[in-house]
Design a protein around this motif. Structure first.
Motif, mmCIF file in Angstrom:
data_model
loop_
_atom_site.group_PDB
_atom_site.id
_atom_site.type_symbol
_atom_site.label_atom_id
_atom_site.label_comp_id
_atom_site.label_asym_id
_atom_site.label_seq_id
_atom_site.Cartn_x
_atom_site.Cartn_y
_atom_site.Cartn_z
ATOM 1 N N UNK A 230 0.791 -1.222 -0.026
ATOM 2 C CA UNK A 230 -0.048 -0.006 0.001
ATOM 3 C C UNK A 230 0.810 1.192 0.006
ATOM 4 N N UNK A 231 0.596 2.093 -1.005
ATOM 5 C CA UNK A 231 1.372 3.397 -1.074
ATOM 6 C C UNK A 231 0.728 4.391 -0.511
ATOM 7 N N UNK A 232 1.520 5.468 0.224
ATOM 8 C CA UNK A 232 0.721 6.497 0.658
ATOM 9 C C UNK A 232 0.032 7.484 -0.554
ATOM 10 N N UNK A 233 -0.911 8.210 0.022
ATOM 11 C CA UNK A 233 -1.503 8.959 -0.942
ATOM 12 C C UNK A 233 -0.562 10.210 -1.323
ATOM 13 N N UNK A 234 -0.510 10.325 -2.618
ATOM 14 C CA UNK A 234 0.758 11.552 -3.064
ATOM 15 C C UNK A 234 0.192 12.130 -4.343
ATOM 16 N N UNK A 235 0.736 13.019 -4.819
ATOM 17 C CA UNK A 235 0.673 13.630 -6.089
ATOM 18 C C UNK A 235 2.092 14.026 -6.462
ATOM 19 N N UNK A 236 2.212 13.577 -7.758
ATOM 20 C CA UNK A 236 3.661 14.064 -8.332
ATOM 21 C C UNK A 236 3.555 14.170 -10.003
ATOM 22 N N UNK A 237 4.560 14.719 -10.373
ATOM 23 C CA UNK A 237 4.769 14.842 -11.962
ATOM 24 C C UNK A 237 5.922 14.055 -12.272
ATOM 25 N N UNK A 238 5.921 13.279 -13.668
ATOM 26 C CA UNK A 238 6.602 12.739 -14.283
ATOM 27 C C UNK A 238 7.144 13.439 -15.339
ATOM 28 N N UNK A 239 8.429 13.257 -15.706
ATOM 29 C CA UNK A 239 8.860 14.009 -16.917
ATOM 30 C C UNK A 239 9.075 12.703 -18.005
ATOM 31 N N UNK A 240 8.274 12.833 -19.158
ATOM 32 C CA UNK A 240 8.699 11.491 -20.064
ATOM 33 C C UNK A 240 9.536 11.784 -21.055
ATOM 34 N N UNK A 241 10.337 12.816 -21.054
ATOM 35 C CA UNK A 241 11.345 13.174 -21.925
ATOM 36 C C UNK A 241 12.679 12.993 -21.411
ATOM 37 N N UNK A 242 13.713 12.789 -22.293
ATOM 38 C CA UNK A 242 15.230 12.499 -22.105
ATOM 39 C C UNK A 242 15.837 13.388 -21.186
ATOM 40 N N UNK A 243 15.760 14.717 -21.336
ATOM 41 C CA UNK A 243 16.436 15.587 -20.658
ATOM 42 C C UNK A 243 15.725 16.124 -19.115
ATOM 43 N N UNK A 244 16.643 16.020 -18.087
ATOM 44 C CA UNK A 244 15.819 16.427 -17.114
ATOM 45 C C UNK A 244 15.355 17.896 -17.286
ATOM 46 N N UNK A 245 14.489 18.392 -16.364
ATOM 47 C CA UNK A 245 13.783 19.683 -16.732
ATOM 48 C C UNK A 245 13.938 20.962 -15.645
ATOM 49 N N UNK A 246 14.209 20.713 -14.608
ATOM 50 C CA UNK A 246 14.310 21.841 -13.317
ATOM 51 C C UNK A 246 15.623 22.338 -13.292
#
Length: 505
Positions: A230-246
């Motif tokens: 069981x995972x904790x409730x959470x919200x997150x964004x996944x980058x589907x591209x090759x290059x890291x974004x931030x």
């Protein structure tokens, strides 16, 4: 190795010895059924993996571990459920050619109990038969362990992963409400993103951008994980591209973005690559290259390998062009060629004709493997390490989730980013053969200890658990999100017998 795993190695001396004459150079030695060692996660009912696995170390009658193969058919493994007439289990015994064997098996149904018989000429070895008290759940069974800490203990997960600690240390808190507005505005038009919510052990997703096909890999690992724990409730964004974004500095307002690759110039939260993740989920499935198959296909013995540095790939970086030119100038030291041209203009006079793809397992006919970036980090490094050739790794600003735990000159031979010292390093390896061989084996051991399926599941779980703790508003199923359905199996439905329990550990 955990105390519990180690206890499996303390085999009773009273078991009968079984004589098994060894072939070739080891003739005259006697393989001992009693002293041969058996251990691994595949001998525990509570460790649910797409492909379960355990190890056999052949030991002779004097108590010494064999360091060469006693023959690939030395051991026979049978897995049965006493209460079932048929068991849908695919078993493979993989000879690692170093005196040890990796046994993997994939279950296609859940069983009340399993008995694992490991035989040497029809005689049980070690503590065989190993009995897994059920229910023993298969990969497709949606039956999560309600206690995360109990699951971590069953899985023998490490206390922490340094890369997770590094990545999350940049965030004092995470605001799901704010991120749900700001991240799509900032990245959603130009990049390919998935916005995920885990709520009540269900997965919801909304995609942004044009090229979102790679979400299948993230969907798959999330669904697999919540079938197990069981995972904790959470919200997150996944980058589907090759290059890291931030790219913002930590002192600015940075956004938490999960990516498969990190870099020294970005602040993304790094996960195991989609390639490694899929290879874990599809071991003994639709992939042929995975962390287990490599271990049984690492080429000839070290002394018989070609003393040339080897590389194959496409033209996704300028340094790769330089590598192929180096190879053409020094064919006695480097065998590097392109299998595909896409990014640069193909000048056959400079880079030679394209060559046919080579089976990855054939790479290990060569002592020296060159690992050089593509668009980002070259995702083949886990598999190169798992073989028994030595890796010459380019200095790079990109990294996968495990790179920071690798040590130059211990797990690999470092080469400069511009490849200016590549010829020198190859010559060093030729002149220091025993040292190069030792580095190859240390890299191999790292891969075996840190990059197998159980470690990958532990990494994902730890990452999500620690990230969820940072949330300061309630995760929500946002407008436009869709439920990601669990796959169904009408032939072999699973009856989950777990009870909801408090987190006791």
């Amino acid at each position: 190795m955990s105390p519990r795993l180690f206890s499996w190695l303390l085999l009773p001396c009273c078991l009968d010895m079984f004589r098994h004459e060894l072939p070739g150079a080891q003739a005259g030695l006697v393989l001992s059924a009693a002293k041969t060692l058996v251990w691994g996660p595949g001998l525990e009912a509570n460790i649910v993996l797409p492909a379960r696995f355990f190890y056999i170390q052949a030991v002779d009658s004097s108590g010494k571990n064999l360091t060469k193969s006693p023959g690939e058919n030395t051991f026979e493994v049978k897995i049965v459920s006493p209460v079932e007439q048929f068991t849908r289990i695919w078993i493979q015994v993989l000879d690692r050619k170093d005196g040890s064997f990796l046994v993997r098996y994939r279950m296609y149904a859940t069983y009340t109990d399993l008995h694992i018989h490991i035989l040497l000429k029809n005689k049980h070895i070690a503590k065989s038969p190993f009995i897994l008290k059920g229910p023993v759940y298969h990969e497709g069974c949606d039956c999560p362990q309600p206690s995360g800490s109990v699951w971590e203990a069953h899985m023998h997960c490490p206390e922490s992963f340094p890369q997770i600690d590094r990545d999350l240390s940049l965030f004092t808190s995470v605001n799901p409400d704010r991120n749900a507005q700001e991240i799509p505005q900032r990245f959603g038009q130009r990049q390919s993103l998935c916005h995920y919510t885990i709520k009540d052990d269900k997965v919801y997703v909304k995609t942004f951008g044009e090229h979102v096909g790679f979400r299948i890999f993230m969907d798959a690992i999330l669904l697999s994980l919540i079938r197990k724990v069981r995972l904790p409730d959470m919200e997150f964004f996944v980058n589907l591209g090759d290059w890291p974004l931030e790219k913002r500095k930590p002192t600015d307002k940075i956004h938490p973005i999960f990516s498969w690759c990190g870099s020294n110039n970005t602040r993304d939260i790094v996960m195991p690559t989609y390639d490694l993740t899929e290879s874990v989920l599809e071991t003994m499935g639709r992939v042929s290259l995975d962390m287990m198959s490599v271990q049984a296909n690492s080429g000839p013995p070290w002394s018989e390998k070609n003393a040339t540095a080897f590389w194959r790939g496409r033209d996704s970086r300028q340094e790769r062009l330089e590598l192929v030119k180096l190879s053409r100038a020094h064919p006695d030291m480097i065998d590097a060629a392109f299998t595909n041209f896409f990014f640069f203009k193909h000048d056959e006079g400079l880079y030679g004709p394209l060559v046919k793809h080579v089976s990855f397992f054939d790479f290990f006919k060569y002592k020296y493997q060159i690992n050089i970036d593509g668009t980002v980090a070259a995702y083949r490094l886990p598999y190169l390490l798992a073989g028994d050739s030595v890796v010459l790794k380019q200095d790079s600003g990109y990294y996968e989730h495990f790179y920071n735990e690798l040590q130059p000159w211990e797990h690999y031979i470092p080469i400069r980013a511009d490849l200016g010292d590549l010829l020198e390093k190859i010559q060093w390896a030729r002149d220091h053969d025993e040292e190069a061989k030792k580095i190859a084996l240390m890299g191999q051991q790292f891969a075996r200890n840190h990059l197998m399926g159980d470690s990958i599941f532990c990494y994902y779980y730890k990452l999500f658990k620690e990230y969820a703790k940072l949330q300061v508003t309630e995760p929500m199923v946002r407008k436009g999100m869709e439920l990601v359905e669990q796959p169904t199996d009408d032939l072999f439905p699973c009856s989950c017998q777990r009870k909801r329990a408090k987190d006791e550990l």
